[in-house]
Design an enzyme around this catalytic site. Structure first.
Site, short mmCIF file in Angstrom:
data_model
loop_
_atom_site.label_atom_id
_atom_site.label_comp_id
_atom_site.label_asym_id
_atom_site.label_seq_id
_atom_site.Cartn_x
_atom_site.Cartn_y
_atom_site.Cartn_z
N GLN A 19 29.43 56.09 27.21
CA GLN A 19 29.06 57.29 26.59
C GLN A 19 27.50 57.16 26.88
OE1 GLN A 19 31.76 55.93 24.38
NE2 GLN A 19 32.76 57.17 25.63
N THR A 73 36.30 62.97 33.62
CA THR A 73 37.12 62.00 34.54
C THR A 73 38.19 61.72 33.38
OG1 THR A 73 34.96 61.03 35.16
CG2 THR A 73 36.97 59.80 35.24
N GLY A 116 35.01 57.55 30.83
CA GLY A 116 35.74 57.66 32.26
C GLY A 116 34.87 57.31 33.33
N HIS A 117 34.74 56.10 33.97
CA HIS A 117 33.91 55.70 35.04
C HIS A 117 34.43 55.81 36.18
CE1 HIS A 117 32.00 53.26 31.54
NE2 HIS A 117 31.52 54.56 31.42
N ASP A 139 20.94 64.00 44.82
CA ASP A 139 21.56 64.94 45.75
C ASP A 139 22.09 66.41 45.52
OD1 ASP A 139 23.37 63.21 44.88
OD2 ASP A 139 24.84 64.09 46.07
N ASP A 199 28.29 60.26 30.88
CA ASP A 199 28.76 60.93 32.39
C ASP A 199 27.57 60.72 33.31
OD1 ASP A 199 31.26 61.61 31.24
OD2 ASP A 199 30.40 63.53 30.47
N GLU A 200 26.63 59.84 32.73
CA GLU A 200 25.38 59.81 33.77
C GLU A 200 25.54 58.86 35.16
OE1 GLU A 200 25.65 58.31 30.60
OE2 GLU A 200 24.13 59.45 29.39
N GLY A 201 27.04 58.39 35.35
CA GLY A 201 27.15 57.75 36.55
C GLY A 201 26.98 56.26 36.34
N LYS A 202 27.47 55.93 34.87
CA LYS A 202 27.24 54.43 34.77
C LYS A 202 28.57 53.42 35.51
CE LYS A 202 27.95 55.25 30.46
NZ LYS A 202 27.63 56.73 30.56
N GLY A 203 29.60 54.08 35.86
CA GLY A 203 30.59 53.47 36.86
C GLY A 203 30.13 53.18 38.03
P1 IMP Z 1 35.35 61.05 20.95
O1 IMP Z 1 34.58 60.10 21.56
O2 IMP Z 1 36.61 61.26 21.76
O3 IMP Z 1 35.75 61.20 19.60
O4 IMP Z 1 34.53 62.68 21.22
C1 IMP Z 1 33.15 62.77 20.67
C2 IMP Z 1 32.33 63.59 21.59
O5 IMP Z 1 31.95 62.72 22.39
C3 IMP Z 1 32.86 64.72 22.40
O6 IMP Z 1 31.83 65.63 22.57
C4 IMP Z 1 33.27 63.93 23.72
O7 IMP Z 1 33.30 65.10 24.60
C5 IMP Z 1 32.15 63.32 23.76
N1 IMP Z 1 32.36 62.12 24.69
C6 IMP Z 1 33.22 60.76 24.51
N2 IMP Z 1 33.23 60.01 25.46
C7 IMP Z 1 32.30 60.80 26.42
C8 IMP Z 1 32.12 60.11 27.60
O8 IMP Z 1 32.65 59.14 28.16
N3 IMP Z 1 31.33 60.73 28.36
C9 IMP Z 1 30.70 62.43 27.98
N4 IMP Z 1 31.02 62.79 26.65
C10 IMP Z 1 31.68 61.85 25.99
#
Ligand code: IMP
Length: 427
Positions: free
Chosen positions: A223, A298, A40-41, A332, A13-17
């Site tokens: 991720q 997202t 989720g991007h 910001d 969730d660092e804002g890669k999208g």
């Molecule tokens: P999974 O990837 O659905 O198996 O989830 C494993 C862990 O990774 C959980 O803590 C999720 O919240 C986290 N996680 C998976 N995908 C993302 C992502 O895109 N952003 C942030 N956390 C993620």
């Protein structure tokens, strides 16, 4: 050599999208290499606001070829609904190529992910429930169904019959769930095969040709490093390798092809799901950051845990991936929060350490902070370094020093143009 990786330096969730959409201006190919629709991007550009889960965020530039590599696990239903959504809004996604070697997230993977999470009780990981873990498990245990298997209908019924026998035993006997019918799953697979066929291409050849021809290839991470199955906070991780090693395996390219490895960091830290997070703020400042930055997933809508920038974790990611530069997002969000704190070390069992320890020890760490005065002015939407308040410049400079890589780009808002470019990530 012209491949450039963009990799999450924290817990995702660092804002890669946003950043990949911005950088893809200079890329010929944009390639996703790991994860699935757990990602989720969010992208906001002149074509609107989009939430992508599988399609690379380079899709909005007509000159790019977008690739889903063998290292990604693909839920065809999720991919098709994402593509339909793009088509409806006038975005041409016909340039998407999907590797036949990518593994399929089958309906029983989604069911098992949810059943397993429930059975973990208090020890739940907080997965996204998208079937990611069970799909990678089957890949490793050689029970997986690849996209190539969907298209080659001949071997599928026999293989699926075997797999389903095993899965149904687990689902019904282990978890008391509902079994899957072979004919129904086969019918779903036949539908998927028809829908996927136009996109399935030998993407390793696409990439090899692009690299040989000196075209720029952007390797799009999903991720973040601290969720890596090997190097993250195991078991509170995802089941793939978001780190740079994952890019090589997940696309079938040589490490020699990679000319730049850029880490993306938020100006603070977030985490969604369970697992240790030493700088988590369970107070009003955490709530303020969450509300101001709308830190809700997202993919799942879950509230993200928010905290101060953790430079110990950030440095660990930078070292592990060999970041040649860094991108800082959501600066910001910190406007007017005074003072700011940065975690520069941990206290672990009475001793100070600047090393990032393994999970159980990390859970016992308390952060050691240095304080920064912050700044009063708004940085939202700024596009030039010299317009940033001095306090923000000093904060960014300090983060670069602690991360150990120069900051190439600063994002000052969700829109494509709300960006300060200090150096080219893709020349
Ligand atoms: P999974 O990837 O659905 O198996 O989830 C494993 C862990 O990774 C959980 O803590 C999720 O919240 C986290 N996680 C998976 N995908 C993302 C992502 O895109 N952003 C942030 N956390 C993620």
């Amino acid at each position: 050599m012209p491949a450039y990786a963009v990799i999450g330096g924290q817990w995702g969730d660092e804002g890669k999208g946003k950043v990949v959409d911005y950088l893809a201006r200079n890329a010929h190919v944009v390639a996703r290499y790991s994860g699935g629709n757990n990602a989720g991007h969010t992208v906001i550009n002149d074509q609107g606001e989009f939430k992508l889960h599988l399609v690379p965020a380079g899709i909005f530039w007509p000159h790019t070829t977008c690739v889903i590599g063998n290292g990604v696990v693909v839920d065809p239903s999720a991919l098709m609904s994402e593509l339909a959504g793009l088509r409806e809004r006038g975005v041409d996604a016909s340039r998407l190529q999907v590797s036949p070697r990518a593994h399929v997230i089958m309906p029983y993977h989604v069911a098992l992910d949810q059943l397993e999470e429930k059975a973990r009780g208090a020890g739940a990981i907080g997965t996204t429930g998208r079937g990611i873990g069970p799909a990678y498990m089957d890949k490793a245990s050689r029970l997986g169904i690849r996209i190539a298997d969907l298209l080659d209908g001949a071997t599928l019924p026999g293989r699926l019959e075997n797999v389903l026998r095993q899965k149904n035993r687990l689902i019904t006997g282990g978890y008391g769930g509902k079994p899957f019918e072979l004919e129904e799953v086969l019918a779903t697979c036949a539908t998927w095969a028809g829908q996927l066929r136009p996109y399935v291409k030998p993407v390793d050849e696409t990439l090899a040709t692009a690299l040989t021809d000196g075209k720029s290839v952007l390797l799009e991470g999903a991720q973040g490093t601290l969720l890596d199955v090997d190097h993250g906070t195991y078991p509170y991780v995802t089941s793939s390798s978001p780190t740079v090693g994952g890019a090589i395996i997940g696309l079938g390219i040589s490490p020699k092809a990679i000319a730049g490895i850029t880490g993306i960091y938020k100006a603070y830290t977030t985490r969604v799901g369970a697992g240790p997070m030493p700088t988590e703020l369970t107070n009003g400042i955490g709530d303020l950051i969450r509300q101001r930055a709308w830190e809700y997933g997202t993919t799942t809508g879950r509230a993200r845990r928010c905290g101060w920038f953790d430079a110990v974790a950030a440095r660990y990611s930078a070292t592990l991936n060999g970041f040649t530069s860094a991108i800082l997002t959501r600066l910001d969000v910190l406007d007017g929060i005074k003072p700011l704190r940065i975690c520069t070390a941990y206290e672990l069992d009475g001793k100070r350490t600047a090393s990032f320890p393994d999970t159980d020890e990390l859970a016992r760490c308390t952060p050691v902070y240095e304080e920064h005065p912050g700044w009063d002015q708004s940085t939202a939407g700024l596009t030039r370094w010299q317009d940033l308040p001095k306090g923000a410049q000093r904060y960014v400079d300090r983060l670069a020093e602690l991360i150990g890589a120069p900051i190439a780009v600063i994002s000052t808002g969700p829109k494509r143009e709300e960006t300060i470019e200090l150096a080219k990530v893709i020349p």
